[in-house]
Design an enzyme around this catalytic site. Structure first.
Site, mmCIF file in Angstrom:
data_model
loop_
_atom_site.group_PDB
_atom_site.id
_atom_site.type_symbol
_atom_site.label_atom_id
_atom_site.label_comp_id
_atom_site.label_asym_id
_atom_site.label_seq_id
_atom_site.Cartn_x
_atom_site.Cartn_y
_atom_site.Cartn_z
ATOM 1 N N ARG A 1 -7.451 -0.504 1.385
ATOM 2 C CA ARG A 1 -8.146 -1.480 0.817
ATOM 3 C C ARG A 1 -8.740 -1.372 -0.763
ATOM 4 O O ARG A 1 -8.867 -2.032 -1.815
ATOM 5 C CB ARG A 1 -9.429 -1.967 1.562
ATOM 6 N N LYS B 1 0.892 -0.837 -0.359
ATOM 7 C CA LYS B 1 0.109 0.143 0.138
ATOM 8 C C LYS B 1 1.086 1.186 -0.313
ATOM 9 O O LYS B 1 1.741 1.469 0.949
ATOM 10 C CB LYS B 1 -1.366 -0.319 1.206
ATOM 11 N N LYS C 1 -9.579 13.324 8.347
ATOM 12 C CA LYS C 1 -9.043 12.474 10.632
ATOM 13 C C LYS C 1 -8.999 13.594 10.919
ATOM 14 O O LYS C 1 -9.222 15.114 10.676
ATOM 15 C CB LYS C 1 -7.677 12.203 10.009
#
Length: 501
Positions: free
Chosen positions: A354, A268, A280
């Protein structure tokens, strides 16, 4: 740094500091000296034994005893480092203890150092002890000072490792392998530590390309147009909010037979993660420059593999972009189509890793590679589950599970297998797509792995969630603050093990 082996007698090795080791006896009081420490003790008329008997030195892991030979040895001073209990010794004991000692002598001004081992153990050979010691020095002396104007001129610049005259070729091989593994790890650490305004996706691709050219790897970089042509919807979606275009990096090492497709490594490569529209909190966001820790580990492993040259084919896939909020960013509610045709319902744009991994895993699967291992700083849930001492991982193959644990033990990295039971698939069912991007707070690390499982086809596969182990936020006795390079040595060790089967 100049690193060499020497077969000189311990007493004749001229250096600023000589590092020797000792362990705490498991069945009685006192310490067990390595052969090198025993030689020093003899030359110094039993001084180490005396200090041990007085309780000044007990052989505890990382404990240091400094002695001044006063001309009885060619070394200006001797550092005896404790390895811990004799019955618990392994190569990681050596690696970490020597790292602590090397960092200590550098801080106290040593520039030329020597390291000598020789502690008998049923768990490792003399060459393996030497390899661990070399890795310990190189990992321990690593620092990242590229953006500090004040230079430190007192760094260690020469290291000698004392070895016996016999089996010299074995120790030469240990030296070469240790350098490859440690330098690959430090390469990964530096990538993680780079600021995000420097290490953009384009720069990460450039550094991968430069490294590949240096060590003889094949390299191919896909730009945005090619990524669109291939239908990498995950990588395209995550990168939409950023001014920096995405890249897809492919490196190939061909050490095996031509007909063998070989293994795949997937990392990743989020060079900075704001969380996107699902932004965030500000606290700690600076550490999100390290959200490409999986990519760094894969690139570092490929560098090490290219230098060690195991008889196996290895292909690395690194999707890289950053995750930014903007008017063009992807948003919750979107449907994203991955390279293999499956669709994902977006629920939280901060679960971006993902998505880009799904494209890379799909490509690895289409190429028929097996096993496939992906590394990612994927979930905070894994940090909650295992903290910062162990990497949790998931696998669809028990033999691969055991191989990863074994490779980790050889590398000094700890792994813990996690569940992939079918029941967890219920969490990621979507009403409008093939898969939902997150399964909520419960079992967050598991459901992330269940998502990735949809993109590996029939390949043997493992997902290593390094969120808790890729970065340390404070200086340790044995390592600097910042990127750890976790996974590099494990992946290289695994390639070595698989090449021997």
């Amino acid at each position: 740094m100049d690193i060499n082996l020497t077969t000189q007698e311990i007493s004749k090795i001229s250096c600023d500091a000589l590092i020797v080791s000792a362990a705490r006896k498991s069945s009685a009081s006192g310490v067990e000296l390595s052969t090198s420490a025993a030689a020093v003790d003899t030359a110094l008329a039993g001084l180490i034994a005396e200090r041990s008997a007085d309780g000044e030195f007990k052989g505890t892991a990382g404990e240091l005893l400094t002695l001044h030979p006063s001309g009885k040895l060619a070394a200006k001073r001797v550092i005896v480092v404790g390895l811990g209990s004799q019955d618990k010794l392994d190569t990681q004991s050596v690696r970490r203890a020597i790292s602590i000692a090397a960092r200590h002598v550098q801080k106290t001004g040593a520039q030329k150092i020597a390291v000598a081992g020789g502690l008998a153990s049923s768990k490792f050979s003399a060459a393996q002890e030497t390899q661990a010691a070399i890795e310990g020095v190189l990992l321990g002396l690593y620092s990242f000072r590229a953006y500090q104007s004040k230079e430190n001129g007192n760094n260690v610049n020469q290291v000698l490792f004392a070895t016996p005259e016999e089996n010299k070729a074995e120790f030469e091989q240990a030296l070469q392998q240790a350098q490859a593994l440690a330098e690959g790890t430090n390469f990964a650490r530096s990538l993680i530590n780079e600021p995000p305004n420097v290490l953009t996706p384009i720069e990460l691709a450039n550094r991968a390309s430069a490294m590949a050219k240096e060590v003889g790897l094949e390299c191919e970089i896909f730009e945005k147009e090619k990524i669109q042509e291939l239908g990498m919807g995950g990588l395209l979606a995550v990168s939409k909010g950023s001014a920096n275009p995405p890249r897809f990096i492919i490196l190939r090492y061909r050490g095996g037979s031509e007909g063998d497709k070989g293994m795949a490594l997937v990392g990743k490569g989020i060079t900075f993660d704001t969380g996107g529209i699902s932004i965030k909190p500000g606290a700690g966001m600076d550490t999100m420059k390290g959200d490409m820790g999986g990519a760094a580990a894969v690139l570092g492993a490929m560098q090490a593999i290219a230098r060690i040259k195991p008889a196996i084919n290895v292909t690395a896939f690194v999707p890289t972009c950053d995750n930014m909020p903007s008017g063009s960013a992807y948003v919750p509610g979107d449907i994203v189509r991955i390279l293999n045709g499956k669709t994902i319902e977006i629920v939280n744009t901060d679960a971006e890793g993902r998505l880009i991994l799904a494209d890379a895993l799909s490509l690895a699967s289409q190429e028929g590679l097996s096993p496939i291992l992906d590394l990612a700083t994927l979930t905070g849930a894994m940090v909650v589950a295992l903290g910062h001492s162990m990497t949790g991982f998931f696998s669809n193959d028990e033999q691969l599970t055991q191989s990863i644990i074994s490779a980790g033990q050889a590398a000094g990295e700890k792994y813990w297998p996690m569940p992939l039971d079918e029941e967890y698939g219920e969490y990621i069912k979507s009403d409008i797509a093939d898969i939902k991007q997150t399964g909520g707070r419960e079992a967050g690390a598991v459901t992330a792995a269940k998502i990735l499982e949809n993109f590996v086809g029939t390949a043997k596969w493992a997902h290593l969630d390094i969120a808790g182990t890729s970065y340390v936020d404070s200086v340790k006795a044995y390592q600097e603050k910042g990127g750890t390079g976790v996974g590099v040595r494990t992946l290289a060790e695994l390639a070595l093990q698989l090449a021997k089967k």
